[in-house]
Design a protein around this motif. Structure first.
Motif, PDB file in Angstrom:
ATOM      1  N   VAL A 122      -0.287   5.170 -11.294  1.00 33.57           N
ATOM      2  CA  VAL A 122      -0.338   5.828  -9.993  1.00 33.57           C
ATOM      3  C   VAL A 122       0.717   5.278  -9.041  1.00 33.57           C
ATOM      4  CG1 VAL A 122      -1.819   6.335  -8.011  1.00 33.57           C
ATOM      5  CG2 VAL A 122      -2.778   6.329 -10.311  1.00 33.57           C
ATOM      6  N   ARG A 123       0.831   3.975  -8.940  1.00 32.53           N
ATOM      7  CA  ARG A 123       1.763   3.379  -7.974  1.00 32.53           C
ATOM      8  C   ARG A 123       3.219   3.781  -8.223  1.00 32.53           C
ATOM      9  NH1 ARG A 123       4.195  -2.085  -7.429  1.00 32.53           N
ATOM     10  NH2 ARG A 123       4.870  -2.202  -5.265  1.00 32.53           N
ATOM     11  N   PRO A 124       3.723   3.755  -9.480  1.00 33.11           N
ATOM     12  CA  PRO A 124       5.102   4.229  -9.679  1.00 33.11           C
ATOM     13  C   PRO A 124       5.287   5.702  -9.309  1.00 33.11           C
ATOM     14  CG  PRO A 124       4.405   2.930 -11.554  1.00 33.11           C
ATOM     15  CD  PRO A 124       3.198   3.136 -10.688  1.00 33.11           C
TER      16      PRO A 124
ATOM     17  N   ASP B 103       0.452  14.421  -7.815  1.00 31.22           N
ATOM     18  CA  ASP B 103      -0.582  15.047  -8.630  1.00 31.22           C
ATOM     19  C   ASP B 103      -1.521  14.003  -9.234  1.00 31.22           C
ATOM     20  OD1 ASP B 103      -1.904  17.286  -9.537  1.00 31.22           O
ATOM     21  OD2 ASP B 103      -0.835  17.319 -11.449  1.00 31.22           O
ATOM     22  N   LYS B 104      -1.912  13.052  -8.400  1.00 29.65           N
ATOM     23  CA  LYS B 104      -2.887  12.030  -8.776  1.00 29.65           C
ATOM     24  C   LYS B 104      -4.168  12.310  -8.012  1.00 29.65           C
ATOM     25  CE  LYS B 104       0.050  10.032 -11.380  1.00 29.65           C
ATOM     26  NZ  LYS B 104      -0.106  10.129 -12.815  1.00 29.65           N
ATOM     27  N   LYS B 105      -5.204  11.561  -8.293  1.00 33.36           N
ATOM     28  CA  LYS B 105      -6.455  11.746  -7.551  1.00 33.36           C
ATOM     29  C   LYS B 105      -6.216  11.473  -6.074  1.00 33.36           C
ATOM     30  CE  LYS B 105      -9.391  12.263 -11.042  1.00 33.36           C
ATOM     31  NZ  LYS B 105     -10.146  13.452 -11.265  1.00 33.36           N
ATOM     32  N   LYS B 106      -7.204  11.799  -5.251  1.00 36.01           N
ATOM     33  CA  LYS B 106      -7.080  11.599  -3.814  1.00 36.01           C
ATOM     34  C   LYS B 106      -7.039  10.104  -3.477  1.00 36.01           C
ATOM     35  CE  LYS B 106      -9.401  14.840  -1.335  1.00 36.01           C
ATOM     36  NZ  LYS B 106     -10.625  15.430  -0.775  1.00 36.01           N
ATOM     37  N   LYS B 107      -6.497   9.818  -2.308  1.00 41.15           N
ATOM     38  CA  LYS B 107      -6.419   8.437  -1.845  1.00 41.15           C
ATOM     39  C   LYS B 107      -7.812   7.833  -1.717  1.00 41.15           C
ATOM     40  CE  LYS B 107      -4.507   5.603   1.847  1.00 41.15           C
ATOM     41  NZ  LYS B 107      -3.603   5.569   3.005  1.00 41.15           N
TER      42      LYS B 107
ATOM     43  N   LEU C 219      -9.279   4.345  -3.319  1.00 42.78           N
ATOM     44  CA  LEU C 219      -9.788   3.294  -2.435  1.00 42.78           C
ATOM     45  C   LEU C 219     -11.226   2.920  -2.794  1.00 42.78           C
ATOM     46  CD1 LEU C 219      -8.343   4.319   1.036  1.00 42.78           C
ATOM     47  CD2 LEU C 219      -7.634   2.427  -0.434  1.00 42.78           C
ATOM     48  N   VAL C 220     -12.042   3.908  -3.147  1.00 44.10           N
ATOM     49  CA  VAL C 220     -13.424   3.612  -3.538  1.00 44.10           C
ATOM     50  C   VAL C 220     -13.449   2.839  -4.845  1.00 44.10           C
ATOM     51  CG1 VAL C 220     -15.575   4.672  -4.331  1.00 44.10           C
ATOM     52  CG2 VAL C 220     -14.474   5.505  -2.259  1.00 44.10           C
TER      53      VAL C 220
ATOM     54  N   THR D  21      -2.064   1.315   1.540  1.00 42.56           N
ATOM     55  CA  THR D  21      -0.836   1.478   2.322  1.00 42.56           C
ATOM     56  C   THR D  21      -0.039   2.718   1.953  1.00 42.56           C
ATOM     57  OG1 THR D  21       0.362   0.016   0.811  1.00 42.56           O
ATOM     58  CG2 THR D  21      -0.611  -0.990   2.775  1.00 42.56           C
ATOM     59  N   ALA D  22      -0.369   3.361   0.837  1.00 41.02           N
ATOM     60  CA  ALA D  22       0.354   4.578   0.447  1.00 41.02           C
ATOM     61  C   ALA D  22      -0.121   5.751   1.297  1.00 41.02           C
ATOM     62  CB  ALA D  22       0.128   4.872  -1.037  1.00 41.02           C
TER      63      ALA D  22
END
Length: 113
Positions: free
Chosen positions: A81-83, A40-44, A48-49, A30-31
């Motif tokens: 990542v979520r925060p 600056d995190k890995k790709k969505k 998901l994978v 949902t992000a």
């Protein structure tokens, strides 16, 4: 009797690991894609994978080692990542809306004036 109780505890642990992986996967899905880049995190797609594999392992392959790897990935997503995604998306801030930079947890700090 004792072995039955241990089996029940183990089943609850497996269920908790599955729920954590599913919740992390839903949050990742949902992000927004640009929030991952801004934080600056890995790709969505990466998250998901990884989290999708964690959910699949919990559902299809009940091997504790693989499930623990999925739990680690889910915890990393939820705690790191979520925060960061919430912060760059404007969803963070600890519940403070429209406060000053000098506001403390109990109200404004006026420097003893």
């Amino acid at each position: 009797m004792l072995l039955s109780g241990f089996g029940t505890i183990l089943q609850l642990l497996y269920l908790a690991m599955l729920v954590l992986a599913v919740v992390a996967f839903v949050f990742a899905a949902t992000a927004r894609e640009d929030a991952y880049r801004a934080a600056d995190k890995k790709k969505k797609s990466f998250w998901l994978v990884i989290l999708g594999v964690a959910v699949a392992v919990n559902l299809l392959i009940p091997m504790l080692f693989l499930q623990l790897a999925g739990v680690v990935a889910s915890i990393v997503f939820m705690v790191d990542v979520r925060p960061a995604l919430k912060e760059v998306s404007g969803g963070g801030g600890g519940g403070r809306r429209g406060g000053s930079s000098s506001d403390g947890p109990y109200g404004p700090y006026n420097g003893g004036r």
